[in-house]
Enzyme design. Structure first.
Site, PDB file in Angstrom:
ATOM      1  N   CYS A   2       0.861  -1.199   0.111  1.00  0.00           N
ATOM      2  CA  CYS A   2      -0.161  -0.227  -0.022  1.00  0.00           C
ATOM      3  C   CYS A   2       0.917   1.223   0.020  1.00  0.00           C
ATOM      4  O   CYS A   2       2.268   1.377   0.230  1.00  0.00           O
ATOM      5  CB  CYS A   2      -0.865  -0.038   1.085  1.00  0.00           C
ATOM      6  SG  CYS A   2      -2.028  -1.318   1.455  1.00  0.00           S
ATOM      7  N   GLY A  28      -1.463   0.953  -4.709  1.00  0.00           N
ATOM      8  CA  GLY A  28      -2.521   0.405  -4.237  1.00  0.00           C
ATOM      9  C   GLY A  28      -3.687   1.219  -5.071  1.00  0.00           C
ATOM     10  O   GLY A  28      -3.830   2.473  -5.040  1.00  0.00           O
ATOM     11  N   ASN A 101       1.093  -0.192   6.023  1.00  0.00           N
ATOM     12  CA  ASN A 101       1.520  -0.518   4.592  1.00  0.00           C
ATOM     13  C   ASN A 101       2.341  -2.137   4.986  1.00  0.00           C
ATOM     14  O   ASN A 101       3.164  -2.081   5.585  1.00  0.00           O
ATOM     15  CB  ASN A 101       2.480   0.076   3.665  1.00  0.00           C
ATOM     16  CG  ASN A 101       3.354  -0.928   2.605  1.00  0.00           C
ATOM     17  OD1 ASN A 101       4.354  -0.557   2.436  1.00  0.00           O
ATOM     18  ND2 ASN A 101       2.506  -1.784   2.204  1.00  0.00           N
ATOM     19  N   GLY A 102       1.584  -3.121   4.727  1.00  0.00           N
ATOM     20  CA  GLY A 102       2.459  -4.597   5.119  1.00  0.00           C
ATOM     21  C   GLY A 102       1.229  -5.389   5.824  1.00  0.00           C
ATOM     22  O   GLY A 102       0.164  -5.360   5.338  1.00  0.00           O
ATOM     23  N   TYR A 256       9.464  -4.634  -8.886  1.00  0.00           N
ATOM     24  CA  TYR A 256       8.111  -4.259  -9.616  1.00  0.00           C
ATOM     25  C   TYR A 256       7.435  -3.421  -8.855  1.00  0.00           C
ATOM     26  O   TYR A 256       6.965  -2.366  -9.489  1.00  0.00           O
ATOM     27  CB  TYR A 256       7.239  -5.705  -9.818  1.00  0.00           C
ATOM     28  CG  TYR A 256       5.942  -5.109  -9.900  1.00  0.00           C
ATOM     29  CD1 TYR A 256       5.328  -4.855 -11.246  1.00  0.00           C
ATOM     30  CD2 TYR A 256       4.876  -5.319  -8.856  1.00  0.00           C
ATOM     31  CE1 TYR A 256       3.964  -4.713 -11.435  1.00  0.00           C
ATOM     32  CE2 TYR A 256       3.544  -5.128  -9.114  1.00  0.00           C
ATOM     33  CZ  TYR A 256       3.242  -4.461 -10.357  1.00  0.00           C
ATOM     34  OH  TYR A 256       1.790  -4.441 -10.449  1.00  0.00           O
TER      35      TYR A 256
HETATM   36  O1  LIG Z   1       2.328 -12.962 -13.926  1.00  0.00           O
HETATM   37  P1  LIG Z   1       1.339 -11.980 -13.635  1.00  0.00           P
HETATM   38  O2  LIG Z   1       0.327 -12.311 -12.877  1.00  0.00           O
HETATM   39  O3  LIG Z   1       0.400 -11.457 -14.690  1.00  0.00           O
HETATM   40  O4  LIG Z   1       1.813 -10.852 -12.907  1.00  0.00           O
HETATM   41  C1  LIG Z   1       3.194 -10.194 -13.392  1.00  0.00           C
HETATM   42  C2  LIG Z   1       3.042  -8.993 -14.436  1.00  0.00           C
HETATM   43  O5  LIG Z   1       2.309  -8.127 -13.730  1.00  0.00           O
HETATM   44  C3  LIG Z   1       2.944  -6.789 -13.576  1.00  0.00           C
HETATM   45  O6  LIG Z   1       2.718  -5.855 -14.518  1.00  0.00           O
HETATM   46  P2  LIG Z   1       1.318  -4.646 -13.985  1.00  0.00           P
HETATM   47  O7  LIG Z   1       0.212  -4.656 -15.459  1.00  0.00           O
HETATM   48  O8  LIG Z   1       0.828  -5.185 -13.100  1.00  0.00           O
HETATM   49  O9  LIG Z   1       2.077  -3.254 -13.983  1.00  0.00           O
HETATM   50  P3  LIG Z   1       3.106  -2.613 -15.250  1.00  0.00           P
HETATM   51  O10 LIG Z   1       2.435  -1.832 -16.074  1.00  0.00           O
HETATM   52  O11 LIG Z   1       3.743  -1.809 -13.954  1.00  0.00           O
HETATM   53  O12 LIG Z   1       4.017  -3.603 -15.571  1.00  0.00           O
HETATM   54  C4  LIG Z   1       4.261  -7.131 -13.942  1.00  0.00           C
HETATM   55  O13 LIG Z   1       5.189  -6.061 -14.369  1.00  0.00           O
HETATM   56  C5  LIG Z   1       4.130  -8.149 -14.975  1.00  0.00           C
HETATM   57  O14 LIG Z   1       3.949  -7.572 -16.039  1.00  0.00           O
HETATM   58  N1  LIG Z   2      -0.867  -4.165   0.831  1.00  0.00           N
HETATM   59  C1  LIG Z   2      -0.759  -3.592   1.988  1.00  0.00           C
HETATM   60  O1  LIG Z   2       0.169  -2.981   2.527  1.00  0.00           O
HETATM   61  C2  LIG Z   2      -2.185  -3.833   2.905  1.00  0.00           C
HETATM   62  C3  LIG Z   2      -2.234  -3.281   4.320  1.00  0.00           C
HETATM   63  C4  LIG Z   2      -3.360  -4.032   5.140  1.00  0.00           C
HETATM   64  N2  LIG Z   2      -2.594  -5.369   5.502  1.00  0.00           N
HETATM   65  C5  LIG Z   2      -4.632  -3.992   4.237  1.00  0.00           C
HETATM   66  O2  LIG Z   2      -4.941  -5.052   3.992  1.00  0.00           O
HETATM   67  O3  LIG Z   2      -5.230  -3.251   4.232  1.00  0.00           O
HETATM   68 MG   LIG Z   3       4.127  -5.693 -16.248  1.00  0.00          MG
END
Ligand SMILES: O=P(O)(O)OC[C@H]1O[C@H](OP(=O)(O)OP(=O)(O)O)[C@H](O)[C@@H]1O
Ligand SMILES: NC(=O)CC[C@H](N)C(=O)O
Ligand SMILES: [Mg+2]
Length: 503
Positions: A2, A28, A101-102, A256
């Site tokens: 988050c 998020g 976040n966490g 990522y």
């Molecule tokens: O194997 P998957 O479950 O598909 O997850 C991996 C993909 O998800 C993310 O992209 P995303 O579209 O979330 O964001 P980006 O546009 O920042 O690359 C990441 O960059 C990969 O492309």
């Molecule tokens: N991704 C997160 O950091 C989530 C924070 C918290 N555990 C929630 O679910 O809201």
């Molecule tokens: Mg991607």
């Protein structure tokens, strides 16, 4: 993951918080919230949706005050109900709002303790509400109407003693100030900085440095693991090492999660992406010197930087064969597999002539559930590619995450229980090349040699915090698999915290 932010300024902070949240939106997309403190009152607005949709002018006008905290949510615990959007609030002691976040790995047992021993009621299934109540309970123990910074630090120390898992937190204590702290391993990021105004120094604490730089705040430093930083009502900064910490930042932040223009724990994310590309290119040259790749292509957005480095090192053209629809968010952090699958096709479309008769090497930052790569490979073939090779700038993800990234079950991960060769077949690639974990650790650490250890649990299954065992993972999987969550996606919980006026 988050995004969290806290600001203590000399002017109204609503717009500053809003701007910071938009910069942290990639962390998020499910819900957003903000609490400000003006004239002794808290003003809260939170709901499901993107930042721009949750805060309309009518809300912004009422979010007055020179101090505030805010949050963008991507749930890892509880439900996606708007009642579990953050910040959370408790009225005693003093009135506290908190954003987290966490993920707490011992949330269930603390919840019991809070009820049976601390006599506190938790109204949602969010672990963040639990964390807030532990902090509040420990603060009550000081029993002071006028607590000192040491009293807040003592309460944080007790939070560290009671809570396990990954957490970066900002909390605002009515009449006293804003506090930010990070778990003893520093798994989730937190950084703070300042800017000078005519009326004095202003402070911001945030998940990523980009939130600070976007509003003209100068970075002071990262919050250390186990440390707390407190900005009092006079905008004076106090810092304290509440418990001994050992830094193990989450490796997936560099792969990522974090924005490329952020510097997390002294490591510039953009440079980390560059090196991931360079080292992966070395591996390709080493293991496949006779390759017949014609062109290198990123899967936008995150893999662009590493793909460009691979192309350069291989001496091959870099082409953008997929165009990204900029109005669709990150698909990996969307709730539900069906939505994610549909979104990949809506988000990315292929430029046919870039594929026609070519051997293409597609580059992504990571393969998680395989949603993206399976569809992208199919699209490349439909566009006439002769061969489709695939490379991932991160190693195979075979283990769930328990520290704030929503990868709760190994069964959802495409690489789970499969060899690299089997994954290659599963995703339909002619050849698949993963980054090696040792290489990844080496290059990321080389950008800040002070950091020698990372949380790499999604790659190697080694969990540094929270005593994670197979029984914990089994329970987590049962409570957060796709089916359970699909049945939970409702707003059945009444939200006690939202001000009618602001809703
Ligand atoms: O194997 P998957 O479950 O598909 O997850 C991996 C993909 O998800 C993310 O992209 P995303 O579209 O979330 O964001 P980006 O546009 O920042 O690359 C990441 O960059 C990969 O492309
Ligand atoms: N991704 C997160 O950091 C989530 C924070 C918290 N555990 C929630 O679910 O809201
Ligand atoms: Mg991607």
């Amino acid at each position: 993951m988050c995004g969290i932010v806290g600001i203590s300024a000399t002017v109204n902070v609503n717009q500053l918080l809003f701007d910071a949240l938009t910069v942290l939106q990639h962390r998020g997309q499910d819900a957003a919230g903000m609490v400000t403190l003006g004239g002794g009152n808290f003003y809260l607005r939170k709901d499901n949706g993107l930042v721009r949709d949750v805060f309309r002018t009518r809300h912004m006008k009422k979010l007055v005050g020179h101090m505030g905290i805010a949050h963008v949510r991507y749930p890892t615990a509880g439900t996606s109900s708007s009642a579990e959007a953050q910040p959370f609030y408790v009225n005693s002691p003093y009135g506290i709002a908190l954003a987290h976040n966490g993920n707490l790995t011992n949330a269930e047992s603390i919840k019991q303790e809070l009820f049976k021993t601390d006599l506190r009621h938790i109204n949602t299934r969010s672990d963040s509400e639990i964390l807030l109540n532990v902090f509040a309970h420990e603060l009550v123990q000081s029993g002071k109407l006028q607590p000192k910074p040491e009293d807040f630090f003592k309460a944080v120390r007790r939070v560290h003693e009671r809570c396990e898992g990954g957490y970066a937190v900002v909390a605002m204590i009515n009449g006293h100030g804003i506090i930010g702290f990070r778990d003893p391993y520093g798994i989730r990021p937190l950084i703070f900085g300042k800017r000078e105004s005519e009326k004095g120094t202003e402070y911001m604490i945030a998940s990523e440095s980009v939130a600070l730089s976007a509003s003209g705040f100068e970075v002071i430093r990262d919050v250390e693991p186990g440390e707390a930083v407190f900005i009092d009502s006079e905008n004076q900064l106090h810092t304290f090492q509440c418990v001994q910490g050992v830094k193990h930042p989450c490796m997936f932040e560099y792969v990522y999660l974090a924005r490329p223009d952020s510097i997390v724990d002294g490591i510039p994310v953009y440079q980390a992406h560059q090196r991931m590309g360079q080292i992966l290119a070395n591996k390709i040259l080493r293991e496949w010197p006779e390759h017949d790749i014609d062109v290198v292509m990123p899967i936008p957005d995150t893999s662009r930087t590493s793909a460009l480095e691979i192309a350069t090192r291989l001496g091959l053209p870099y082409r953008e064969g997929f165009v990204k629809n900029r109005y669709i968010g990150r698909t990996f952090i969307m709730p539900g597999q069906e939505v994610r699958e549909k979104s990949v096709r809506q988000k990315l479309s292929a430029i046919h002539q870039e594929f026609e008769g070519k051997n293409v090497l597609l580059v992504d930052d990571s393969i998680v559930r395989g949603t993206t790569c399976q569809q992208i490979i199919e699209m490349a073939r439909d566009s006439g590619a002769k061969s489709v090779y695939f490379s991932s700038a991160a190693p195979a993800i075979r283990y769930p995450n328990v520290y704030g990234i929503d990868m709760p079950t190994s069964e959802e991960l495409i690489a789970y229980g499969l060899t690299d060769k089997e994954i290659e077949t599963e995703i339909g690639a002619d050849r698949l090349i993963f980054q090696d974990l040792e290489d990844l650790k080496k290059i990321v650490s080389s950008l800040n040699p002070q950091i020698t250890d990372f949380d790499c649990s999604v790659f190697d299954g080694k969990y540094i915090a929270g005593g994670i065992d197979s029984e914990y993972l089994r329970r987590l999987a049962a409570s957060r698999n796709e089916e359970t969550r699909a049945n939970e996606r409702s707003d059945s919980i009444m939200d006690l915290h939202n001000d009618e006026e602001l809703a």
